[in-house]
Design a protein around this motif. Structure first.
Motif, mmCIF file in Angstrom:
data_model
loop_
_atom_site.group_PDB
_atom_site.id
_atom_site.type_symbol
_atom_site.label_atom_id
_atom_site.label_comp_id
_atom_site.label_asym_id
_atom_site.label_seq_id
_atom_site.Cartn_x
_atom_site.Cartn_y
_atom_site.Cartn_z
ATOM 1 N N UNK A 176 0.842 -1.188 0.000
ATOM 2 C CA UNK A 176 0.000 0.000 0.000
ATOM 3 C C UNK A 176 0.879 1.241 0.000
ATOM 4 N N UNK A 177 0.499 2.212 -0.828
ATOM 5 C CA UNK A 177 1.198 3.494 -0.901
ATOM 6 C C UNK A 177 0.373 4.541 -0.157
ATOM 7 N N UNK A 178 1.061 5.371 0.619
ATOM 8 C CA UNK A 178 0.378 6.346 1.471
ATOM 9 C C UNK A 178 0.686 7.769 1.050
ATOM 10 N N UNK A 179 -0.279 8.640 1.244
ATOM 11 C CA UNK A 179 0.002 10.069 1.131
ATOM 12 C C UNK A 179 0.650 10.526 2.435
ATOM 13 N N UNK A 180 1.448 11.570 2.364
ATOM 14 C CA UNK A 180 2.035 12.126 3.585
ATOM 15 C C UNK A 180 0.935 12.630 4.510
ATOM 16 N N UNK A 181 -0.082 13.277 3.935
ATOM 17 C CA UNK A 181 -1.187 13.789 4.736
ATOM 18 C C UNK A 181 -1.873 12.665 5.495
ATOM 19 N N UNK A 182 -2.130 11.559 4.805
ATOM 20 C CA UNK A 182 -2.806 10.441 5.447
ATOM 21 C C UNK A 182 -2.003 9.865 6.591
ATOM 22 N N UNK A 183 -0.690 9.708 6.397
ATOM 23 C CA UNK A 183 0.138 9.155 7.461
ATOM 24 C C UNK A 183 0.253 10.131 8.622
ATOM 25 N N UNK A 184 0.436 11.417 8.315
ATOM 26 C CA UNK A 184 0.567 12.418 9.378
ATOM 27 C C UNK A 184 -0.699 12.490 10.223
ATOM 28 N N UNK A 185 -1.862 12.329 9.591
ATOM 29 C CA UNK A 185 -3.116 12.388 10.333
ATOM 30 C C UNK A 185 -3.282 11.195 11.266
ATOM 31 N N UNK A 186 -2.656 10.069 10.938
ATOM 32 C CA UNK A 186 -2.687 8.920 11.835
ATOM 33 C C UNK A 186 -1.680 9.076 12.973
ATOM 34 N N UNK A 187 -0.585 9.741 12.708
ATOM 35 C CA UNK A 187 0.448 9.912 13.732
ATOM 36 C C UNK A 187 0.033 10.909 14.811
ATOM 37 N N UNK A 188 -0.642 11.975 14.407
ATOM 38 C CA UNK A 188 -0.931 13.085 15.326
ATOM 39 C C UNK A 188 -1.677 12.641 16.588
ATOM 40 N N UNK A 189 -2.789 11.892 16.489
ATOM 41 C CA UNK A 189 -3.507 11.518 17.714
ATOM 42 C C UNK A 189 -2.764 10.494 18.560
ATOM 43 N N UNK A 190 -1.670 9.967 18.046
ATOM 44 C CA UNK A 190 -0.864 9.020 18.820
ATOM 45 C C UNK A 190 0.342 9.688 19.467
#
Length: 227
Positions: A176-190
């Protein structure tokens, strides 16, 4: 619950077996790859500097494969060990560098205590993980990282940054290829704050663009969000 009683998701043995089968070819193919990748070396060097600036501490290379990134981090002076799903990859890593610590395991249940490491590298290691399980893995990364610890991630970039994640026909198994925005949005609440990012265009023998990011685990994030 005893981990031996847990049932593995169907994709886990598929990925493990696929990399066991290509382990020697993979190790030979990528053995000297970093020598031709100045941008990769730059991000690894920046990560090492940040880990040292935060007080160092051990570093774990999650999805280490035959150990090429682990070895490079060792040359940068970090106390580093590796973990990988593939027993054959770990066998090759141990044979190449018996002085380094390598362990068979899964990123979804890292064999580490809470706040055990000062740095964690996920170098293309999440790419085969179904997107719905990525949040749980990032929560696990947050669990084992000390407050102020550094996370370095590398992954293939989605063709369209407006799309969070895209399935990709990888040469070994589905990825799976990710957008930077998508990955950053998952990292922030963690409890992660992205402090550096780099985009790289594909080399002539590559099919996709690449994203690299470094994120710091917040000193206030003692209980990373689940889910």
């Amino acid at each position: 619950m005893n981990e031996s009683n847990l049932v593995e998701p169907a994709d886990v043995p598929t990925t493990r077996n696929a990399y066991d089968e290509v382990a020697e070819l993979y190790a030979d193919m990528f053995a000297d790859a970093l020598a031709a990748q100045p941008f990769d070396r730059a991000m690894l060097g920046a990560f090492a500097d940040l880990v040292r600036a935060a007080g160092s501490g051990p570093v774990i290379d999650v999805g280490c494969g035959p150990g090429r990134i682990t070895t490079h981090l060792d040359t940068l002076g970090l106390d580093v060990s590796g973990i990988d799903l593939s027993p054959e990859m770990i066998r090759l890593a141990r044979a190449d560098r018996p002085d380094l610590r390598y362990e068979i395991g899964t990123m979804e249940r890292l064999p580490l205590g809470d706040a055990a490491v000062g740095g964690l590298v996920s170098w293309y290691s999440i790419i085969h993980l179904p997107p719905e399980r990525v949040p749980g893995v990032l929560t696990e990364f947050a669990r084992v990282l000390r407050p102020g610890g550094q996370l370095l991630m590398a992954f293939q970039a989605a063709a369209d940054e407006s799309v969070e994640v895209q399935a990709h026909d990888h040469r070994v198994t589905t990825s799976y290829r990710w957008s930077l925005r998508g990955m950053a949005e998952l990292l922030r609440p963690r409890g992660f704050t992205v402090v550096a990012r780099m985009h790289r265009e594909p080399d002539p023998d590559e099919r996709t663009r690449h994203w690299y990011l470094i994120a710091t685990r917040s000193a206030e994030a003692d209980s990373p969000e689940q889910g």
